[in-house]
Design an enzyme around this catalytic site. Sequence first.
Site, PDB file in Angstrom:
ATOM      1  CB  THR A 187      42.036  45.868  39.003  1.00 18.30           C
ATOM      2  OG1 THR A 187      43.178  45.077  38.735  1.00 18.30           O
ATOM      3  CG2 THR A 187      42.442  47.304  39.304  1.00 18.30           C
ATOM      4  NE  ARG A 215      51.920  42.979  34.519  1.00 22.94           N
ATOM      5  CZ  ARG A 215      50.672  43.370  34.766  1.00 22.94           C
ATOM      6  NH1 ARG A 215      50.255  43.566  35.999  1.00 22.94           N
ATOM      7  NH2 ARG A 215      49.829  43.582  33.787  1.00 22.94           N
ATOM      8  N   GLY A 268      51.843  46.670  36.435  1.00 21.63           N
ATOM      9  CA  GLY A 268      50.771  46.841  35.451  1.00 21.63           C
ATOM     10  C   GLY A 268      50.429  48.306  35.254  1.00 21.63           C
ATOM     11  CG  ASP A 269      46.522  49.021  33.869  1.00 21.28           C
ATOM     12  OD1 ASP A 269      46.767  47.885  34.328  1.00 21.28           O
ATOM     13  OD2 ASP A 269      45.388  49.508  33.847  1.00 21.28           O
ATOM     14  CB  THR A 298      39.709  47.224  35.854  1.00 21.51           C
ATOM     15  OG1 THR A 298      40.065  45.860  36.120  1.00 21.51           O
ATOM     16  CG2 THR A 298      38.299  47.251  35.307  1.00 21.51           C
ATOM     17  N   GLY A 299      41.493  45.892  33.650  1.00 25.59           N
ATOM     18  CA  GLY A 299      41.605  45.036  32.465  1.00 25.59           C
ATOM     19  C   GLY A 299      43.057  44.660  32.226  1.00 25.59           C
ATOM     20  N   GLY A 346      46.531  44.947  31.598  1.00 24.86           N
ATOM     21  CA  GLY A 346      47.278  46.167  31.861  1.00 24.86           C
ATOM     22  C   GLY A 346      48.216  46.650  30.772  1.00 24.86           C
TER      23      GLY A 346
END
Length: 302
Positions: free
Chosen positions: A170, A198, A200-201, A221-222, A224
């Site tokens: 990301t 779906r 994510g964050d 990032t990571g 989510g």
Amino acid sequence: MPPILVVHGGAWAMPDDMVDAHKNGVRQALATGWTVLQRGGSALDAVEEAIVVLEDDETFDAGRGSFLNRDGKVQLDALVMDGATLRAGGVGCVERLKNPIRAARKILSDSPHVYFVAEGAERFAQEQGIALCKNEDLIIPREVARLQEYQSHGTDRKPDLFAPAISHDTVGAVALDNKGNIAAGTSTGGTLDKAPGRLGDSSLIGCGCYADNDTAAASTTGWGEPIMKLVLAKWTADRVGAGHPPDEAASDAIHYLKNRVNGHGGIIVLNRKGDFGIFHNTPRMAWGVRSGILDVVGVEKH
Ligand code: ASP
């Protein structure tokens, strides 16, 4: 106010043979965003232009070259936020936008709303003069092979997608302009083999991105789902607002992520004074900083 730009290109156990591509991408993004800031452009424009460069670079999980979802499609999420006005624009689950950050920016600038998803987001973008592409235009052979490899494992033998060893590419940026305004943006293709729909964050306000002139700008990032549960970007900005320096707030945020919900990832944080923080609990994170005195990119701890 001396401007500054900080960008990231994902946090994970990036192998040695991918380091140069990540550093080059980050360097290009810094160069483009910095040109905007140097000409007296806004933090918001610098963030948008830096992220477009990263979306266009197939190294990263954003724009063309993103991970594929379970159906073999690219579904993109992006958010941009202006610290001066708290205006924000986000898109989720878009399949026909080459640069979702451009659509997010249009929402911020030209819509009374904050967030559009799927076909409605694409329709809004088109109405604003942004050309739609085909989903196939966003798919590259590397990602078709990656999905096939992943799906070839039996359900109980699939690798853990949320281990730090799995790529998280990301992209995001935070900037301070010469008027003293800060902004943040994040863009992603999400996670490999994600269920269609779906989200994510990354594109959720306060989770993958936040900016408030009174506190800080942050992009994460990571993995989510844990990041979302903690509304981590807002949590971090608030911590800066409470008096913690950005580098300390960045490391506090990632420790909180690990200790509270066993998450992993990375964050970049910047305040109006130009103090910044970069922190990750993954082996590597692609990052870069450009200012009047700094021009540096890296993948190891800052
Ligand atoms: N945070 C993103 C998501 O979960 C993935 C990433 O940062 O690589 O969608």
